[in-house]
Design a protein around this motif. Structure first.
Motif, PDB file in Angstrom:
ATOM      1  N   SER A 101       0.844  -1.194   0.000  1.00  0.00           N
ATOM      2  CA  SER A 101       0.000   0.000   0.000  1.00  0.00           C
ATOM      3  C   SER A 101       0.882   1.247   0.000  1.00  0.00           C
ATOM      4  CB  SER A 101      -0.891   0.002   1.248  1.00  0.00           C
ATOM      5  OG  SER A 101      -0.088   0.163   2.410  1.00  0.00           O
ATOM      6  N   ASP A 102       0.257   2.389  -0.275  1.00  0.00           N
ATOM      7  CA  ASP A 102       0.988   3.653  -0.172  1.00  0.00           C
ATOM      8  C   ASP A 102       1.524   3.832   1.247  1.00  0.00           C
ATOM      9  OD1 ASP A 102       1.019   5.101  -2.701  1.00  0.00           O
ATOM     10  OD2 ASP A 102      -1.154   5.182  -2.511  1.00  0.00           O
ATOM     11  N   GLU A 103       0.729   3.481   2.231  1.00  0.00           N
ATOM     12  CA  GLU A 103       1.160   3.618   3.627  1.00  0.00           C
ATOM     13  C   GLU A 103       2.395   2.756   3.908  1.00  0.00           C
ATOM     14  OE1 GLU A 103      -0.952   1.723   7.116  1.00  0.00           O
ATOM     15  OE2 GLU A 103      -1.520   3.831   7.374  1.00  0.00           O
ATOM     16  N   GLN A 104       2.406   1.528   3.429  1.00  0.00           N
ATOM     17  CA  GLN A 104       3.554   0.645   3.647  1.00  0.00           C
ATOM     18  C   GLN A 104       4.796   1.155   2.918  1.00  0.00           C
ATOM     19  OE1 GLN A 104       1.473  -2.853   2.251  1.00  0.00           O
ATOM     20  NE2 GLN A 104       1.538  -3.768   4.290  1.00  0.00           N
ATOM     21  N   LEU A 105       4.639   1.554   1.667  1.00  0.00           N
ATOM     22  CA  LEU A 105       5.795   2.017   0.906  1.00  0.00           C
ATOM     23  C   LEU A 105       6.301   3.349   1.447  1.00  0.00           C
ATOM     24  CD1 LEU A 105       7.669   1.117  -1.307  1.00  0.00           C
ATOM     25  CD2 LEU A 105       6.163   2.212  -2.972  1.00  0.00           C
ATOM     26  N   HIS A 106       5.389   4.195   1.881  1.00  0.00           N
ATOM     27  CA  HIS A 106       5.773   5.447   2.518  1.00  0.00           C
ATOM     28  C   HIS A 106       6.678   5.161   3.720  1.00  0.00           C
ATOM     29  CE1 HIS A 106       5.330   9.392   4.460  1.00  0.00           C
ATOM     30  NE2 HIS A 106       5.064   8.707   5.562  1.00  0.00           N
ATOM     31  N   GLU A 107       6.298   4.207   4.531  1.00  0.00           N
ATOM     32  CA  GLU A 107       7.084   3.843   5.716  1.00  0.00           C
ATOM     33  C   GLU A 107       8.484   3.353   5.325  1.00  0.00           C
ATOM     34  OE1 GLU A 107       7.800   3.625   9.679  1.00  0.00           O
ATOM     35  OE2 GLU A 107       5.872   4.227   8.857  1.00  0.00           O
ATOM     36  N   ILE A 108       8.598   2.666   4.217  1.00  0.00           N
ATOM     37  CA  ILE A 108       9.885   2.111   3.782  1.00  0.00           C
ATOM     38  C   ILE A 108      10.799   3.180   3.206  1.00  0.00           C
ATOM     39  CG2 ILE A 108      10.999   0.515   2.147  1.00  0.00           C
ATOM     40  CD1 ILE A 108       8.346  -1.180   2.349  1.00  0.00           C
ATOM     41  N   GLU A 138      17.060  12.423   5.222  1.00  0.00           N
ATOM     42  CA  GLU A 138      17.440  12.315   3.814  1.00  0.00           C
ATOM     43  C   GLU A 138      18.141  11.002   3.489  1.00  0.00           C
ATOM     44  OE1 GLU A 138      19.549  15.707   2.316  1.00  0.00           O
ATOM     45  OE2 GLU A 138      18.105  17.101   3.189  1.00  0.00           O
ATOM     46  N   ARG A 139      18.836  10.434   4.467  1.00  0.00           N
ATOM     47  CA  ARG A 139      19.539   9.158   4.287  1.00  0.00           C
ATOM     48  C   ARG A 139      19.064   8.196   5.366  1.00  0.00           C
ATOM     49  NH1 ARG A 139      21.976   9.045  -0.514  1.00  0.00           N
ATOM     50  NH2 ARG A 139      23.275   7.356   0.225  1.00  0.00           N
ATOM     51  N   MET A 140      19.046   6.931   5.048  1.00  0.00           N
ATOM     52  CA  MET A 140      18.657   5.909   6.016  1.00  0.00           C
ATOM     53  C   MET A 140      19.600   4.730   5.903  1.00  0.00           C
ATOM     54  SD  MET A 140      15.353   4.100   4.223  1.00  0.00           S
ATOM     55  CE  MET A 140      14.600   5.614   3.670  1.00  0.00           C
ATOM     56  N   MET A 141      19.719   3.990   6.977  1.00  0.00           N
ATOM     57  CA  MET A 141      20.498   2.753   6.927  1.00  0.00           C
ATOM     58  C   MET A 141      19.660   1.679   6.237  1.00  0.00           C
ATOM     59  SD  MET A 141      22.458   2.765  10.655  1.00  0.00           S
ATOM     60  CE  MET A 141      21.927   1.120  10.937  1.00  0.00           C
ATOM     61  N   ALA A 142      20.337   0.824   5.506  1.00  0.00           N
ATOM     62  CA  ALA A 142      19.641  -0.269   4.825  1.00  0.00           C
ATOM     63  C   ALA A 142      18.910  -1.154   5.828  1.00  0.00           C
ATOM     64  CB  ALA A 142      20.624  -1.088   3.998  1.00  0.00           C
ATOM     65  N   SER A 143      19.437  -1.297   7.029  1.00  0.00           N
ATOM     66  CA  SER A 143      18.766  -2.118   8.044  1.00  0.00           C
ATOM     67  C   SER A 143      17.396  -1.555   8.404  1.00  0.00           C
ATOM     68  CB  SER A 143      19.635  -2.250   9.298  1.00  0.00           C
ATOM     69  OG  SER A 143      19.847  -0.988   9.888  1.00  0.00           O
ATOM     70  N   ARG A 144      17.267  -0.238   8.414  1.00  0.00           N
ATOM     71  CA  ARG A 144      15.972   0.376   8.697  1.00  0.00           C
ATOM     72  C   ARG A 144      14.978   0.049   7.588  1.00  0.00           C
ATOM     73  NH1 ARG A 144      12.222   3.495   7.121  1.00  0.00           N
ATOM     74  NH2 ARG A 144      10.993   4.632   8.605  1.00  0.00           N
ATOM     75  N   ALA A 145      15.419   0.173   6.352  1.00  0.00           N
ATOM     76  CA  ALA A 145      14.541  -0.147   5.222  1.00  0.00           C
ATOM     77  C   ALA A 145      14.158  -1.626   5.253  1.00  0.00           C
ATOM     78  CB  ALA A 145      15.228   0.210   3.903  1.00  0.00           C
ATOM     79  N   ALA A 146      15.115  -2.501   5.575  1.00  0.00           N
ATOM     80  CA  ALA A 146      14.830  -3.934   5.652  1.00  0.00           C
ATOM     81  C   ALA A 146      13.779  -4.215   6.724  1.00  0.00           C
ATOM     82  CB  ALA A 146      16.111  -4.715   5.936  1.00  0.00           C
ATOM     83  N   TYR A 147      13.917  -3.575   7.861  1.00  0.00           N
ATOM     84  CA  TYR A 147      12.938  -3.740   8.937  1.00  0.00           C
ATOM     85  C   TYR A 147      11.541  -3.348   8.458  1.00  0.00           C
ATOM     86  CZ  TYR A 147      10.438  -2.961  13.312  1.00  0.00           C
ATOM     87  OH  TYR A 147       9.504  -2.987  14.308  1.00  0.00           O
ATOM     88  N   CYS A 148      11.465  -2.229   7.763  1.00  0.00           N
ATOM     89  CA  CYS A 148      10.167  -1.755   7.271  1.00  0.00           C
ATOM     90  C   CYS A 148       9.587  -2.685   6.215  1.00  0.00           C
ATOM     91  CB  CYS A 148      10.302  -0.331   6.740  1.00  0.00           C
ATOM     92  SG  CYS A 148      10.673   0.863   8.037  1.00  0.00           S
ATOM     93  N   VAL A 149      10.442  -3.270   5.379  1.00  0.00           N
ATOM     94  CA  VAL A 149       9.969  -4.252   4.397  1.00  0.00           C
ATOM     95  C   VAL A 149       9.421  -5.466   5.133  1.00  0.00           C
ATOM     96  CG1 VAL A 149      10.655  -5.825   2.542  1.00  0.00           C
ATOM     97  CG2 VAL A 149      11.476  -3.462   2.533  1.00  0.00           C
ATOM     98  N   ARG A 150      10.124  -5.922   6.158  1.00  0.00           N
ATOM     99  CA  ARG A 150       9.637  -7.068   6.933  1.00  0.00           C
ATOM    100  C   ARG A 150       8.314  -6.738   7.632  1.00  0.00           C
ATOM    101  NH1 ARG A 150      12.295 -11.442   6.704  1.00  0.00           N
ATOM    102  NH2 ARG A 150      14.510 -11.475   6.261  1.00  0.00           N
ATOM    103  N   THR A 151       8.162  -5.499   8.060  1.00  0.00           N
ATOM    104  CA  THR A 151       6.895  -5.082   8.660  1.00  0.00           C
ATOM    105  C   THR A 151       5.762  -5.195   7.648  1.00  0.00           C
ATOM    106  OG1 THR A 151       8.012  -3.594  10.187  1.00  0.00           O
ATOM    107  CG2 THR A 151       5.688  -3.198   9.827  1.00  0.00           C
ATOM    108  N   ALA A 152       6.049  -4.877   6.389  1.00  0.00           N
ATOM    109  CA  ALA A 152       5.042  -5.003   5.328  1.00  0.00           C
ATOM    110  C   ALA A 152       4.653  -6.459   5.114  1.00  0.00           C
ATOM    111  CB  ALA A 152       5.558  -4.386   4.030  1.00  0.00           C
TER     112      ALA A 152
END
Length: 150
Positions: free
Chosen positions: A95-102, A110-124
């Motif tokens: 969803s837009d909400e899930q992708l927004h979170e990622i 402006e920058r994020m660690m890949a681990s944060r993005a991975a966590y958010c993908v797993r949350t999805a």
């Protein structure tokens, strides 16, 4: 030569190079790609929630969580066509909400660690409660997800 998607080809030919990944498998692969280098600094997308849908769908950034997915030949082989917000939403069935979170900067800057993005993908994939339980009882994220406040 005219480009046709896998779905279009399915209508006129039998295409069976390999089994097609389901939503969960695609998201798991994306999270694993991000986890390969958990400290990698990735670009966030600015203000995804404020953009009109058409503009949002075209958003992209070099070296973003979306570009990590698009760099992968397996996901491209599964049908990921580019590294735009709209394509990621379609391909990963989020969803837009899930992708927004990622991918949005409002959560990580402006920058994020890949681990944060991975966590958010797993949350999805599983939802936030599953990840809290996994973190607490299975030891997920002792180092890679140490920034997560539960």
């Amino acid at each position: 030569m005219k480009y046709q998607s896998r779905d279009q080809l399915q209508n006129i030919a039998h295409v069976s190079a390999h089994p097609v990944m389901d939503r969960r498998q695609r998201l798991e692969r994306w999270s694993k790609l991000l986890e390969r280098d958990p400290n990698r600094s990735l670009a966030a997308l600015a203000g995804t929630e404020y953009r009109p849908q058409r503009e949002r769908d075209l958003m992209r950034s070099e070296d973003s969580p979306l570009s990590v997915a698009f760099e992968d030949p397996v996901l491209r082989g599964e049908g990921l066509q580019n590294d735009t917000y709209g394509e990621a939403k379609r391909f990963f069935e989020v969803s837009d909400e899930q992708l927004h979170e990622i991918v949005c900067y409002c959560h990580a800057g402006e920058r994020m660690m890949a681990s944060r993005a991975a966590y958010c993908v797993r949350t999805a994939i599983e939802g936030p409660i599953f990840l809290r339980v996994a973190k607490a009882f299975l030891g997920w994220g002792k180092a890679a997800y140490s920034w997560v406040v539960v």
